[in-house]
Design an enzyme around this catalytic site. Structure first.
Site, PDB file in Angstrom:
ATOM      1  N   ASP A 194      -9.849   8.707 -11.129  1.00  0.00           N
ATOM      2  CA  ASP A 194      -9.520   9.090 -12.503  1.00  0.00           C
ATOM      3  C   ASP A 194     -10.510   8.371 -13.425  1.00  0.00           C
ATOM      4  OD1 ASP A 194      -8.622   6.472 -12.762  1.00  0.00           O
ATOM      5  OD2 ASP A 194      -6.600   6.999 -13.426  1.00  0.00           O
ATOM      6  N   CYS A 251      -8.573   4.308  -9.007  1.00  0.00           N
ATOM      7  CA  CYS A 251      -8.037   4.403 -10.368  1.00  0.00           C
ATOM      8  C   CYS A 251      -8.137   3.004 -10.967  1.00  0.00           C
ATOM      9  CB  CYS A 251      -6.632   4.995 -10.405  1.00  0.00           C
ATOM     10  SG  CYS A 251      -5.305   4.002  -9.691  1.00  0.00           S
ATOM     11  N   THR A 265      -5.925   0.492 -11.205  1.00  0.00           N
ATOM     12  CA  THR A 265      -5.388  -0.521 -10.293  1.00  0.00           C
ATOM     13  C   THR A 265      -5.481  -0.121  -8.829  1.00  0.00           C
ATOM     14  OG1 THR A 265      -3.209   0.512 -10.415  1.00  0.00           O
ATOM     15  CG2 THR A 265      -3.679  -1.280 -12.007  1.00  0.00           C
ATOM     16  N   GLY A 266      -5.646   1.156  -8.570  1.00  0.00           N
ATOM     17  CA  GLY A 266      -5.559   1.681  -7.203  1.00  0.00           C
ATOM     18  C   GLY A 266      -4.125   1.992  -6.801  1.00  0.00           C
ATOM     19  N   HIS A 282      -5.766  -1.414  12.532  1.00  0.00           N
ATOM     20  CA  HIS A 282      -4.338  -1.374  12.870  1.00  0.00           C
ATOM     21  C   HIS A 282      -3.633  -0.133  12.319  1.00  0.00           C
ATOM     22  CE1 HIS A 282      -3.737  -5.971  13.763  1.00  0.00           C
ATOM     23  NE2 HIS A 282      -4.795  -5.456  14.375  1.00  0.00           N
ATOM     24  N   HIS A 338      -1.255  -0.071  18.459  1.00  0.00           N
ATOM     25  CA  HIS A 338      -1.295   0.342  17.051  1.00  0.00           C
ATOM     26  C   HIS A 338      -1.114   1.848  16.902  1.00  0.00           C
ATOM     27  CE1 HIS A 338      -2.379  -3.731  16.210  1.00  0.00           C
ATOM     28  NE2 HIS A 338      -3.413  -3.653  17.017  1.00  0.00           N
TER      29      HIS A 338
HETATM   30  C1  RB5 Z   1      -4.885   4.987 -16.256  1.00  0.00           C
HETATM   31  O1  RB5 Z   1      -4.813   4.390 -17.507  1.00  0.00           O
HETATM   32  C2  RB5 Z   1      -4.236   4.098 -15.227  1.00  0.00           C
HETATM   33  O2  RB5 Z   1      -2.845   4.142 -15.372  1.00  0.00           O
HETATM   34  C3  RB5 Z   1      -4.631   4.536 -13.824  1.00  0.00           C
HETATM   35  O3  RB5 Z   1      -6.008   4.479 -13.698  1.00  0.00           O
HETATM   36  C4  RB5 Z   1      -4.077   3.697 -12.686  1.00  0.00           C
HETATM   37  O4  RB5 Z   1      -4.287   2.347 -12.874  1.00  0.00           O
HETATM   38  C5  RB5 Z   1      -2.680   4.009 -12.315  1.00  0.00           C
HETATM   39  O5  RB5 Z   1      -2.101   3.441 -11.380  1.00  0.00           O
END
Ligand code: RB5
Length: 145
Positions: free
Chosen positions: A8, A65, A67-68, A98, A133
Protein backbone atom coordinates in the site's frame (compact mmCIF):
# COMPACT_ATOMS: atom_id res chain seq x y z
CA UNK A 1 11.18 -18.20 -10.12
CA UNK A 2 8.65 -15.38 -10.45
CA UNK A 3 8.07 -13.30 -7.34
CA UNK A 4 4.91 -11.29 -6.64
CA UNK A 5 5.41 -7.97 -4.87
CA UNK A 6 2.92 -5.40 -3.63
CA UNK A 7 2.40 -2.67 -1.08
CA UNK A 8 0.00 0.00 0.00
CA UNK A 9 1.11 3.65 0.20
CA UNK A 10 2.65 2.97 3.62
CA UNK A 11 5.02 0.47 2.06
CA UNK A 12 5.52 2.05 -1.35
CA UNK A 13 9.05 3.40 -0.83
CA UNK A 14 10.34 0.12 0.57
CA UNK A 15 8.73 -1.78 -2.31
CA UNK A 16 10.65 0.38 -4.77
CA UNK A 17 13.92 -0.26 -2.87
CA UNK A 18 13.30 -4.01 -2.87
CA UNK A 19 12.59 -3.90 -6.61
CA UNK A 20 15.94 -2.15 -7.21
CA UNK A 21 17.71 -4.94 -5.32
CA UNK A 22 15.80 -7.65 -7.21
CA UNK A 23 16.73 -5.97 -10.50
CA UNK A 24 20.41 -5.97 -9.48
CA UNK A 25 20.16 -9.68 -8.59
CA UNK A 26 18.27 -10.60 -11.75
CA UNK A 27 15.28 -11.88 -9.77
CA UNK A 28 12.09 -11.78 -11.84
CA UNK A 29 9.02 -10.24 -10.21
CA UNK A 30 5.56 -8.91 -11.00
CA UNK A 31 4.61 -5.67 -9.27
CA UNK A 32 0.94 -5.68 -8.23
CA UNK A 33 1.10 -2.06 -7.07
CA UNK A 34 0.53 0.34 -5.63
CA UNK A 35 2.30 2.46 -8.20
CA UNK A 36 2.40 5.81 -6.37
CA UNK A 37 2.44 7.11 -2.79
CA UNK A 38 -1.30 7.95 -3.03
CA UNK A 39 -3.50 6.32 -0.40
CA UNK A 40 -4.91 2.86 -1.19
CA UNK A 41 -6.44 0.03 0.88
CA UNK A 42 -3.95 -2.70 1.79
CA UNK A 43 -6.49 -5.60 1.59
CA UNK A 44 -6.83 -4.95 -2.14
CA UNK A 45 -3.09 -5.41 -2.66
CA UNK A 46 -2.98 -8.43 -0.35
CA UNK A 47 -5.72 -10.05 -2.44
CA UNK A 48 -3.82 -9.50 -5.69
CA UNK A 49 -0.49 -10.84 -4.43
CA UNK A 50 -2.05 -13.68 -2.42
CA UNK A 51 -4.11 -14.84 -5.39
CA UNK A 52 -1.06 -14.79 -7.67
CA UNK A 53 0.82 -17.01 -5.22
CA UNK A 54 -1.92 -19.57 -4.54
CA UNK A 55 -2.81 -19.81 -8.25
CA UNK A 56 0.81 -20.70 -9.00
CA UNK A 57 1.38 -17.69 -11.25
CA UNK A 58 4.06 -16.61 -8.78
CA UNK A 59 6.08 -18.91 -6.54
CA UNK A 60 6.34 -16.54 -3.58
CA UNK A 61 5.21 -13.05 -2.64
CA UNK A 62 6.35 -10.00 -0.71
CA UNK A 63 3.81 -7.60 0.84
CA UNK A 64 4.56 -4.31 2.56
CA UNK A 65 2.41 -1.83 4.43
CA UNK A 66 3.21 0.65 7.18
CA UNK A 67 3.52 -1.96 9.91
CA UNK A 68 3.17 -5.15 7.88
CA UNK A 69 0.33 -6.10 10.21
CA UNK A 70 -2.77 -5.24 8.20
CA UNK A 71 -1.45 -6.58 4.93
CA UNK A 72 -0.32 -9.89 6.51
CA UNK A 73 -3.65 -10.35 8.30
CA UNK A 74 -5.45 -9.74 5.01
CA UNK A 75 -3.21 -12.09 3.01
CA UNK A 76 -3.66 -14.89 5.55
CA UNK A 77 -7.41 -14.84 4.89
CA UNK A 78 -6.72 -16.27 1.43
CA UNK A 79 -6.74 -20.07 1.30
CA UNK A 80 -3.25 -21.38 0.69
CA UNK A 81 -1.42 -18.28 1.89
CA UNK A 82 1.11 -18.53 4.71
CA UNK A 83 2.22 -14.94 5.21
CA UNK A 84 4.89 -14.23 7.83
CA UNK A 85 5.51 -10.73 9.17
CA UNK A 86 9.25 -10.53 9.88
CA UNK A 87 11.30 -7.86 11.64
CA UNK A 88 14.62 -9.72 11.72
CA UNK A 89 16.66 -12.15 9.65
CA UNK A 90 16.31 -15.08 12.06
CA UNK A 91 12.52 -14.91 11.84
CA UNK A 92 12.75 -14.75 8.04
CA UNK A 93 14.94 -17.88 8.04
CA UNK A 94 12.56 -19.74 10.36
CA UNK A 95 9.52 -18.59 8.39
CA UNK A 96 10.94 -20.54 5.44
CA UNK A 97 12.63 -23.48 7.22
CA UNK A 98 9.86 -24.27 9.68
CA UNK A 99 6.69 -22.62 8.36
CA UNK A 100 7.20 -22.75 4.58
CA UNK A 101 5.88 -19.18 4.43
CA UNK A 102 4.95 -18.37 0.85
CA UNK A 103 4.56 -14.64 1.53
CA UNK A 104 6.94 -12.35 3.43
CA UNK A 105 5.34 -9.28 5.01
CA UNK A 106 7.33 -6.20 6.03
CA UNK A 107 6.53 -2.90 7.74
CA UNK A 108 8.14 0.13 6.14
CA UNK A 109 7.45 2.30 9.20
CA UNK A 110 9.01 -0.31 11.49
CA UNK A 111 12.01 -1.81 9.70
CA UNK A 112 14.85 0.23 8.17
CA UNK A 113 15.72 -0.29 4.53
CA UNK A 114 19.07 -2.04 5.11
CA UNK A 115 17.61 -4.56 7.51
CA UNK A 116 14.54 -5.05 5.32
CA UNK A 117 16.73 -5.90 2.32
CA UNK A 118 18.70 -8.40 4.42
CA UNK A 119 15.41 -9.95 5.57
CA UNK A 120 14.27 -10.30 1.96
CA UNK A 121 17.56 -11.98 0.97
CA UNK A 122 17.45 -14.40 3.89
CA UNK A 123 13.83 -15.30 3.15
CA UNK A 124 14.40 -15.75 -0.59
CA UNK A 125 17.46 -17.93 -0.08
CA UNK A 126 16.20 -20.30 2.62
CA UNK A 127 14.46 -23.56 1.76
CA UNK A 128 11.70 -25.33 3.68
CA UNK A 129 13.20 -28.03 5.91
CA UNK A 130 10.25 -30.44 5.53
CA UNK A 131 10.15 -33.52 7.78
CA UNK A 132 8.39 -32.86 11.10
CA UNK A 133 7.75 -29.29 9.97
CA UNK A 134 5.76 -30.53 6.98
CA UNK A 135 3.43 -32.37 9.34
CA UNK A 136 2.84 -29.15 11.27
CA UNK A 137 2.38 -27.01 8.17
CA UNK A 138 -0.15 -29.56 6.91
CA UNK A 139 -1.99 -29.17 10.22
CA UNK A 140 -2.00 -25.38 9.73
CA UNK A 141 -3.50 -25.78 6.27
CA UNK A 142 -6.13 -28.15 7.64
CA UNK A 143 -7.33 -25.32 9.90
CA UNK A 144 -8.55 -23.41 6.85
CA UNK A 145 -12.33 -23.26 6.64
C1 RB5 B 1 -1.94 2.91 6.34
O1 RB5 B 1 -1.98 4.16 6.93
C2 RB5 B 1 -1.58 1.87 7.37
O2 RB5 B 1 -2.67 1.63 8.22
C3 RB5 B 1 -1.16 0.57 6.69
O3 RB5 B 1 -0.07 0.82 5.86
C4 RB5 B 1 -0.72 -0.55 7.61
O4 RB5 B 1 0.21 -0.15 8.54
C5 RB5 B 1 -1.84 -1.32 8.22
O5 RB5 B 1 -1.64 -2.29 8.96
Amino acid sequence: MLLAIGSDHGGYNLKEEIKKMLDEQGVAYRDFGTHSPASVDYPDIAREVGSAVVSGECEKGILICGTGIGISIAANKIKGVRAALCHDEFSAQMAREHNNANILALGQRVTGIGLALNIVNKWLNTEFAGGRHAVRVDKIMNLEC
